[in-house]
Enzyme design. Structure first.
Site, PDB file in Angstrom:
ATOM      1  N   LYS A  17      -8.643   4.896 -10.196  1.00 53.83           N
ATOM      2  CA  LYS A  17      -7.742   6.066 -10.162  1.00 53.83           C
ATOM      3  C   LYS A  17      -6.935   6.135 -11.453  1.00 53.83           C
ATOM      4  O   LYS A  17      -6.751   5.126 -12.157  1.00 53.83           O
ATOM      5  CB  LYS A  17      -6.791   6.036  -8.967  1.00 53.83           C
ATOM      6  N   ASP A 155      -1.477   0.878  -3.091  1.00 50.77           N
ATOM      7  CA  ASP A 155      -2.467   1.867  -3.540  1.00 50.77           C
ATOM      8  C   ASP A 155      -3.712   1.925  -2.659  1.00 50.77           C
ATOM      9  O   ASP A 155      -4.532   2.818  -2.811  1.00 50.77           O
ATOM     10  CB  ASP A 155      -2.973   1.507  -4.961  1.00 50.77           C
TER      11      ASP A 155
HETATM   12  O1  C5P Z   1       1.732  -2.976  -3.407  1.00 48.85           O
HETATM   13  P1  C5P Z   1       1.212  -3.904  -4.455  1.00 48.85           P
HETATM   14  O2  C5P Z   1       0.915  -5.274  -3.905  1.00 48.85           O
HETATM   15  O3  C5P Z   1       0.107  -3.341  -5.256  1.00 48.85           O
HETATM   16  O4  C5P Z   1       2.428  -4.099  -5.468  1.00 48.85           O
HETATM   17  C1  C5P Z   1       2.485  -5.145  -6.409  1.00 48.85           C
HETATM   18  C2  C5P Z   1       3.933  -5.326  -6.804  1.00 48.85           C
HETATM   19  O5  C5P Z   1       4.414  -4.164  -7.499  1.00 48.85           O
HETATM   20  C3  C5P Z   1       4.874  -5.480  -5.614  1.00 48.85           C
HETATM   21  O6  C5P Z   1       4.977  -6.833  -5.240  1.00 48.85           O
HETATM   22  C4  C5P Z   1       6.175  -4.954  -6.166  1.00 48.85           C
HETATM   23  O7  C5P Z   1       6.813  -5.953  -6.951  1.00 48.85           O
HETATM   24  C5  C5P Z   1       5.749  -3.856  -7.125  1.00 48.85           C
HETATM   25  N1  C5P Z   1       5.787  -2.517  -6.511  1.00 48.85           N
HETATM   26  C6  C5P Z   1       7.025  -1.898  -6.336  1.00 48.85           C
HETATM   27  N2  C5P Z   1       7.076  -0.647  -5.779  1.00 48.85           N
HETATM   28  C7  C5P Z   1       5.940  -0.012  -5.410  1.00 48.85           C
HETATM   29  C8  C5P Z   1       4.684  -0.623  -5.599  1.00 48.85           C
HETATM   30  C9  C5P Z   1       4.639  -1.885  -6.150  1.00 48.85           C
HETATM   31  O8  C5P Z   1       8.083  -2.461  -6.677  1.00 48.85           O
HETATM   32  N3  C5P Z   1       6.025   1.208  -4.895  1.00 48.85           N
END
Ligand code: C5P
Length: 303
Positions: A17, A155
């Site tokens: 994406k 995501d």
């Molecule tokens: O959701 P995901 O595991 O992909 O996110 C990785 C890191 O990115 C999370 O642990 C967080 O620190 C940060 N993040 C965030 N806010 C979001 C998405 C991700 O702070 N909306």
């Protein structure tokens, strides 16, 4: 996503994406950030091949497509084959929540660069959940799958929806599909270095005056690429630029290209140019390669 059976096993393609818009709205008590983002799937895919694993285990073998073609074992991005890989976590989650005893072996052929803001790992996880729901005949609905997916990553939900473009809110898991009336053409470059999503979020500052994605979406609906390019915004780009010199350099390079607009995707480090058509995307890609960049792709969104 589509699952098909081949001589090698069950095959599913996981798309990358790009974020055309990403506004950080505020930090939440759970450590995540509230967002408004527009995600578009593009035609750069990882391939997953799934087969029954008689040991009852969940096993993963990961290879870079380039390494397979050149018959070397040299991996250009280190992608873990252990439980750290989102693919394994997704399969384990599905198995434990649905009380399944069966094992699966997953061959993952990587084309989407890691640590690039293109959600390769999230898309792979979504592909596994989508495929195992069918192969194991779990009967989960799209909504049920998306609820589980949000436990794996913010995501992942996008890839489990049938939308090829969507506005995503919350921490990225609340989706509003926004079908685009036109095919979008991109040139995408990923520098040699990557960035950790968590690190970039840690350095970001929420927008003082969020403007929302509506104007961008309206411009795209009208097919007005010029106006749309003025509405590209990514709150994660300033912290990524301060953390990574390659992102700053890519911004420089793209500002000299004949693209309609350009921006970093997600938490970086991949950078894209929005192009008038496929030919101008290919011309821009050739110029970037001539400047010494090796990982340059021409990509398009589904119609
Ligand atoms: O959701 P995901 O595991 O992909 O996110 C990785 C890191 O990115 C999370 O642990 C967080 O620190 C940060 N993040 C965030 N806010 C979001 C998405 C991700 O702070 N909306």
């Amino acid at each position: 996503m589509r699952l098909r059976q081949s001589g090698f096993g069950w095959v599913v393609q996981a798309p990358a994406k790009l974020n055309l818009f990403l506004e950080v709205l505020g930090k939440r008590a759970d450590g995540y950030h509230d967002l408004e983002t527009v995600m578009v799937a593009i035609n750069l895919f990882d391939t997953l091949i799934l087969n029954e694993e008689s040991s009852g285990e969940i096993t993963l073998r990961c290879q870079h497509a380039g390494a397979i073609l050149s018959r070397t074992n040299r991996a250009r991005d280190e992608v873990p084959e252990t439980r750290d890989n989102l693919v394994v976590r997704a399969a384990e989650l599905l198995r434990s929540r649905c009380g399944v005893q069966r094992g699966v072996h997953i061959d993952l052929i990587k084309r989407i660069p890691a640590a690039a803001g293109m959600a390769g790992g999230s898309s792979d996880a979504a592909a596994v959940m989508f495929a195992l729901n069918l192969i194991w005949k779990l009967g989960l609905s799209e909504i049920e799958l998306r609820r589980l997916a949000s436990e794996i990553g913010s995501d992942v939900c996008f890839f489990l929806s049938s939308a090829s473009a969507a506005t995503c809110r919350g921490r990225g898991e609340i989706l509003e599909p926004c079908p685009l009336p036109l095919r979008l053409y991109f040139v995408v470059a990923r520098p040699d270095s990557g960035l950790s999503t968590a690190l970039v979020y840690r350095h970001c500052r929420p927008e003082a005056e969020p403007r929302g994605a509506r104007e961008l979406l309206q411009a795209l609906q009208r097919g007005d690429l010029q106006r749309a390019s003025q509405q590209l915004r990514n709150s994660l780009q300033p912290p990524a630029e301060s953390l990574n010199a390659d992102v700053r350099q890519l911004k420089e390079e793209f500002s000299r290209l004949p693209v309609v607009g350009h921006m970093m995707t997600g938490s970086g480090t991949a950078y894209f140019g929005l192009c008038q058509n496929r030919q101008s995307a290919m011309t821009a890609a050739a110029r970037l390669r001539a400047r010494g960049l090796s990982r340059v792709f021409v990509a398009e969104s589904p119609p």
